[in-house]
Design an enzyme around this catalytic site. Sequence first.
Site, mmCIF file in Angstrom:
data_model
loop_
_atom_site.group_PDB
_atom_site.id
_atom_site.type_symbol
_atom_site.label_atom_id
_atom_site.label_comp_id
_atom_site.label_asym_id
_atom_site.label_seq_id
_atom_site.Cartn_x
_atom_site.Cartn_y
_atom_site.Cartn_z
ATOM 1 N N ALA A 248 -2.820 8.116 37.118
ATOM 2 C CA ALA A 248 -2.391 8.080 35.706
ATOM 3 C C ALA A 248 -3.531 8.192 34.695
ATOM 4 C CB ALA A 248 -1.532 6.852 35.394
ATOM 5 N N ALA A 249 -4.761 8.450 35.171
ATOM 6 C CA ALA A 249 -5.869 8.613 34.216
ATOM 7 C C ALA A 249 -5.600 9.827 33.312
ATOM 8 C CB ALA A 249 -7.188 8.775 34.951
HETATM 9 O O1 RIB Z 1 -0.061 11.252 37.423
HETATM 10 C C1 RIB Z 1 0.318 10.157 38.198
HETATM 11 C C2 RIB Z 1 1.784 10.233 38.515
HETATM 12 O O2 RIB Z 1 2.036 11.379 39.309
HETATM 13 C C3 RIB Z 1 2.317 9.083 39.338
HETATM 14 O O3 RIB Z 1 2.745 8.002 38.540
HETATM 15 C C4 RIB Z 1 3.411 9.723 40.164
HETATM 16 O O4 RIB Z 1 4.677 9.259 39.881
HETATM 17 C C5 RIB Z 1 3.285 11.218 39.934
HETATM 18 O O5 RIB Z 1 4.220 11.685 39.062
#
Ligand code: RIB
Length: 302
Positions: A248-249
Amino acid sequence: MEKICVIGSLNMDLVVNVCEMPKKGQTLIGSKFREIPGGKGGNQAVAASRLGGDVYMIGKVGNDGFGESLLKQLKADNVNTKYVQVEEGPSGVALITVDENAENAIVVSPGANFKLTETDIDKCIDAIKESATVVIQLETPIDTIKYALEKSKELGKFTILNPAPAVKLSDDIIKNVDLLTPNETELEILSGVSINCEDDIKKAANVMIEKGVKQLIVTLGSKGSLYLDKDTMEFKKSYKVDAVDTTAAGDSYTGALSVALSQNKSIDEAMEFASKVGALCVTKVGAQTSIPNLYDIENYKF
Ligand code: RIB
């Protein structure tokens, strides 16, 4: 405050930490298992809201326990969920392994996310109309993404596409993107230019600009980020932190950009803010569990 509309995926992340990534055919014993709300769309909406944005989410969850938890988290984060529909069937799920270097490997089962149609975008059009900025990623059907971008541009909105997970995109999609936020690998896939140095990034960005993208911010992980438009290029270094999980960065970076730009901050200020947000995000485990809020950003000693 100008509103932001995020259109995209909502997944429940099923996360296990491992010493190293498993090889083909290998079984590994990992450590603690966690269920963490995620999905690139949900993460970007939560990031934008925690960072001071007024956010609508357009997307779909299934009528299962994961769907309930995903909706609950969005609401807890003050994301407007009026346009998140509950579909018969499973919610999106992401299987995530995180290794000791904080890197991850993700496999997504899209579930309800792949049921988001062009008709659904029409049903949710008021959320787009009321927003100044529309943020989209690539975890929902490509025809829906194309339609949502077209409608957003027809309505005069500023469009941000975070092209993850990357696939080749048609020119019809690309021409409606104001700001593209790929990482290097995604830019390589989108442009067809292999990237080994800064000059390659420039070449690849120019391919996208010729196709109609107005601005790009290429995220370079711990190296920083690079802004490019047809006339300028600007590098922003990243903040050094102890990374435990990079999940999630990129999402929190894009969410942060959307807030800063909707507050009329300059590109330089927006990138500075988003770099801090991305850096803080990797210091904690998980997707929506790791996204900082304004207080965290203001009080962290960078
Ligand atoms: O970018 C991270 C995300 O990619 C995760 O939370 C996962 O669900 C995927 O969608």
